[in-house]
Design a protein around this motif. Structure first.
Motif, PDB file in Angstrom:
ATOM      1  N   ILE A  28      -6.443  81.006  90.456  1.00 52.00           N
ATOM      2  CA  ILE A  28      -7.190  80.661  89.241  1.00 52.00           C
ATOM      3  C   ILE A  28      -8.690  80.781  89.496  1.00 52.00           C
ATOM      4  N   GLY A  29      -9.142  80.337  90.656  1.00 49.26           N
ATOM      5  CA  GLY A  29     -10.558  80.465  90.989  1.00 49.26           C
ATOM      6  C   GLY A  29     -11.006  81.906  91.056  1.00 49.26           C
ATOM      7  N   LEU A  30     -10.155  82.757  91.604  1.00 50.80           N
ATOM      8  CA  LEU A  30     -10.464  84.181  91.675  1.00 50.80           C
ATOM      9  C   LEU A  30     -10.532  84.777  90.277  1.00 50.80           C
ATOM     10  N   GLN A  31      -9.602  84.382  89.433  1.00 57.42           N
ATOM     11  CA  GLN A  31      -9.584  84.916  88.078  1.00 57.42           C
ATOM     12  C   GLN A  31     -10.803  84.470  87.280  1.00 57.42           C
ATOM     13  N   ARG A  32     -11.249  83.260  87.508  1.00 55.11           N
ATOM     14  CA  ARG A  32     -12.410  82.764  86.758  1.00 55.11           C
ATOM     15  C   ARG A  32     -13.678  83.537  87.092  1.00 55.11           C
ATOM     16  N   VAL A  34     -13.633  86.849  88.574  1.00 56.33           N
ATOM     17  CA  VAL A  34     -13.441  88.292  88.467  1.00 56.33           C
ATOM     18  C   VAL A  34     -13.301  88.753  87.024  1.00 56.33           C
ATOM     19  N   ILE A  35     -12.510  88.059  86.220  1.00 62.07           N
ATOM     20  CA  ILE A  35     -12.230  88.517  84.856  1.00 62.07           C
ATOM     21  C   ILE A  35     -13.502  88.607  84.005  1.00 62.07           C
ATOM     22  N   PRO A  36     -14.372  87.590  83.970  1.00 65.72           N
ATOM     23  CA  PRO A  36     -15.600  87.764  83.180  1.00 65.72           C
ATOM     24  C   PRO A  36     -16.492  88.887  83.712  1.00 65.72           C
TER      25      PRO A  36
END
Length: 101
Positions: A28-32, A34-36
């Motif tokens: 989840i931390g990675l997604q927060r 990388v995605i933006p």
């Protein structure tokens, strides 16, 4: 079957759950982060807009919802522990793939 309560008596199970929560937190931390950034660089979304924030929520929710169905069915057939281990094996290289791609 009688279950014994307490962390000390169930330490192995507690540590397995703790490790699972740790890996989910890493994902989840990675997604927060990388995605933006991908929304801005790859898709031209303006920095700081709500679209970049919603991209995380929508992508996480869609993938999590789909994988709940898949992993639930697999865990009925193969067992919960095996499915968790398979998930770790699949998920561990993802940060390196994103970093070096």
């Amino acid at each position: 079957m009688l279950y014994e309560l307490g962390i000390r008596t169930n330490l192995r199970l507690f540590l397995e759950q703790l490790l699972q929560v740790f890996f989910v937190g890493l994902t989840i931390g990675l997604q927060r982060t990388v995605i933006p950034a991908l929304a801005e660089s790859e898709f031209g979304v303006a920095e700081g807009t709500m679209t970049a924030l919603f991209a995380f929520v929508v992508s996480f929710g869609a993938v999590k919802g789909a994988m709940n169905f898949v992993s639930g069915r697999l865990s009925e057939r193969a067992g919960r522990r095996r499915v968790l281990i398979w998930g770790w094996i699949v998920a561990l290289p993802i940060p390196f793939v994103i970093l070096y791609a």
